[in-house]
Write a protein that holds these residues in place. Structure first.
Motif, PDB file in Angstrom:
ATOM      1  N   LYS A  54       0.826  -1.209   0.000  1.00  0.00           N
ATOM      2  CA  LYS A  54       0.000   0.000   0.000  1.00  0.00           C
ATOM      3  C   LYS A  54       0.859   1.257   0.000  1.00  0.00           C
ATOM      4  CE  LYS A  54      -3.672   2.369   2.546  1.00  0.00           C
ATOM      5  NZ  LYS A  54      -4.543   2.349   3.748  1.00  0.00           N
ATOM      6  N   SER A  58      -0.252   3.251  -3.208  1.00  0.00           N
ATOM      7  CA  SER A  58      -1.546   3.853  -2.867  1.00  0.00           C
ATOM      8  C   SER A  58      -1.930   4.989  -3.812  1.00  0.00           C
ATOM      9  CB  SER A  58      -1.537   4.349  -1.416  1.00  0.00           C
ATOM     10  OG  SER A  58      -0.492   5.274  -1.209  1.00  0.00           O
ATOM     11  N   ASN A  59      -0.978   5.849  -4.174  1.00  0.00           N
ATOM     12  CA  ASN A  59      -1.307   6.966  -5.071  1.00  0.00           C
ATOM     13  C   ASN A  59      -1.768   6.467  -6.432  1.00  0.00           C
ATOM     14  OD1 ASN A  59      -0.647   8.852  -3.123  1.00  0.00           O
ATOM     15  ND2 ASN A  59       1.465   9.094  -3.827  1.00  0.00           N
ATOM     16  N   SER A  62      -5.182   4.799  -6.242  1.00  0.00           N
ATOM     17  CA  SER A  62      -6.247   5.800  -6.119  1.00  0.00           C
ATOM     18  C   SER A  62      -6.583   6.400  -7.479  1.00  0.00           C
ATOM     19  CB  SER A  62      -5.820   6.905  -5.147  1.00  0.00           C
ATOM     20  OG  SER A  62      -5.621   6.388  -3.850  1.00  0.00           O
ATOM     21  N   GLN A  63      -5.557   6.645  -8.281  1.00  0.00           N
ATOM     22  CA  GLN A  63      -5.778   7.209  -9.611  1.00  0.00           C
ATOM     23  C   GLN A  63      -6.490   6.216 -10.528  1.00  0.00           C
ATOM     24  OE1 GLN A  63      -2.001   8.553 -11.156  1.00  0.00           O
ATOM     25  NE2 GLN A  63      -1.481   9.607  -9.243  1.00  0.00           N
ATOM     26  N   ASP A  65      -8.300   3.646  -9.593  1.00  0.00           N
ATOM     27  CA  ASP A  65      -9.603   3.290  -9.028  1.00  0.00           C
ATOM     28  C   ASP A  65     -10.013   1.870  -9.428  1.00  0.00           C
ATOM     29  OD1 ASP A  65     -11.864   3.727  -7.483  1.00  0.00           O
ATOM     30  OD2 ASP A  65     -13.038   4.502  -9.175  1.00  0.00           O
ATOM     31  N   LYS A  67     -11.277  -1.871  -9.031  1.00  0.00           N
ATOM     32  CA  LYS A  67     -12.272  -2.496  -8.159  1.00  0.00           C
ATOM     33  C   LYS A  67     -12.226  -4.010  -8.339  1.00  0.00           C
ATOM     34  CE  LYS A  67     -15.467   1.433  -7.933  1.00  0.00           C
ATOM     35  NZ  LYS A  67     -14.481   2.410  -8.371  1.00  0.00           N
ATOM     36  N   PRO A  85     -13.347  -1.009  -4.025  1.00  0.00           N
ATOM     37  CA  PRO A  85     -12.004  -0.591  -4.452  1.00  0.00           C
ATOM     38  C   PRO A  85     -10.924  -1.492  -3.855  1.00  0.00           C
ATOM     39  CG  PRO A  85     -13.305   1.314  -3.797  1.00  0.00           C
ATOM     40  CD  PRO A  85     -14.099   0.099  -3.404  1.00  0.00           C
ATOM     41  N   LEU A  87      -8.112  -0.726  -2.754  1.00  0.00           N
ATOM     42  CA  LEU A  87      -7.537  -0.137  -1.541  1.00  0.00           C
ATOM     43  C   LEU A  87      -8.330  -0.532  -0.295  1.00  0.00           C
ATOM     44  CD1 LEU A  87      -6.430   3.438  -2.675  1.00  0.00           C
ATOM     45  CD2 LEU A  87      -4.963   1.611  -1.802  1.00  0.00           C
ATOM     46  N   GLU A  88      -9.640  -0.669  -0.424  1.00  0.00           N
ATOM     47  CA  GLU A  88     -10.450  -1.103   0.715  1.00  0.00           C
ATOM     48  C   GLU A  88     -10.185  -2.571   1.035  1.00  0.00           C
ATOM     49  OE1 GLU A  88     -14.600  -0.203   0.693  1.00  0.00           O
ATOM     50  OE2 GLU A  88     -14.298   1.822  -0.122  1.00  0.00           O
TER      51      GLU A  88
END
Length: 259
Positions: A54, A58-59, A62-63, A65, A67, A85, A87-88
């Protein structure tokens, strides 16, 4: 000692682990797998890897996205639903260490699918991959029997992502004489990987990484000085260090620990 690396092209999301052998000899916790019958979990190591992944990605995640493509059921009350997502998903794994190995497996699967679908590019970097094909670990099951790497749930997804069943990414790895216990007489990939590991990776491009030449050795010494990992190194001391290490990168690193 020379290393070989398997090289492809293109990178994006980084899937990296630099101390693979430590999972099999210096693991922090061992538990019977809650999701993979017949396997053993390394939950704390899995959680640490997820945090590292992460922090590196992470950046970008996030960009992009990204899923997840399906539901992942962890127990009767907890589930990560399709469309969540990535990240979740990672956050769940770091918060619920018990399921961290399962989250690593799900994450690797999703990255392979996303790369193949053209949603991202993925670079896989593994140091000492031949640890995955070793016939010896320090991991024991509930009956005190030795557990092989292929029975370690955390290792399975990393073995899986080195298959040639996905695209839009690259796999770069090393094989190393110190990565396993029983095969150290040769540095050649076929010997270190054994038949199963060699056939698993084939085809690949082997690249021999030699010891430092004089210029590379001097450059590395200057780097160590700049980082203050070594201090008060005289020119005669540097030449002595060059002699006793034979300009081998690993031996140089080990010797500089005491300077």
């Amino acid at each position: 000692m020379p290393l070989y690396r398997n090289v492809c092209l293109f990178t994006y999301i980084g899937v990296r682990y630099a101390a693979t052998a430590h999972w099999f000899k210096d693991m922090k916790e061992v538990a019977t797998s809650v999701l993979s019958p017949g396997c053993m979990d390394l939950p704390i190591d899995a959680g640490l890897w997820l945090k590292h992944f992460k922090s590196q990605n992470s950046n970008l995640l996030s960009q992009l996205d990204l899923k997840i493509s399906k539901d992942y059921v962890w127990n009767q009350r907890e589930m990560t639903s399709q469309g969540t997502p990535i990240l979740e998903l990672i956050e769940f794994g770091t918060n619920r260490i018990k399921y961290a190995c399962g989250v690593v497996d799900a994450l690797i699967r999703e990255l392979k699918l996303a790369s193949t679908a053209g949603k991202c590019k993925t670079l896989v970097v593994i140091d000492g991959f031949n640890a995955f094909t070793s016939s010896h670990t320090r991991i024991r099951d509930d009956n005190k029997a030795m557990v092989l790497p292929k029975q370690v749930s955390l290792a399975i997804p990393f073995f899986d992502i080195t298959k040639s069943d996905w695209c839009n990414g690259a796999v770069v790895m090393t094989v190393d004489q110190i990565a396993n216990k029983e095969r150290r007489e040769s540095y050649l990939p076929r010997y270190l990987l054994d038949k199963e590991g060699f056939e698993h990776l084939d085809p690949f491009i082997p690249i021999l990484v030699d010891d430092y030449n004089v210029a590379e050795f001097d450059s590395m010494i200057e780097y160590y000085k700049d980082r203050k990992w070594i201090r008060n190194m005289t020119s005669s001391g540097q030449r002595e260090l060059e002699l006793i290490t034979n300009r081998n990168p690993f031996v140089l690193m080990e010797q500089c620990k005491f300077l």
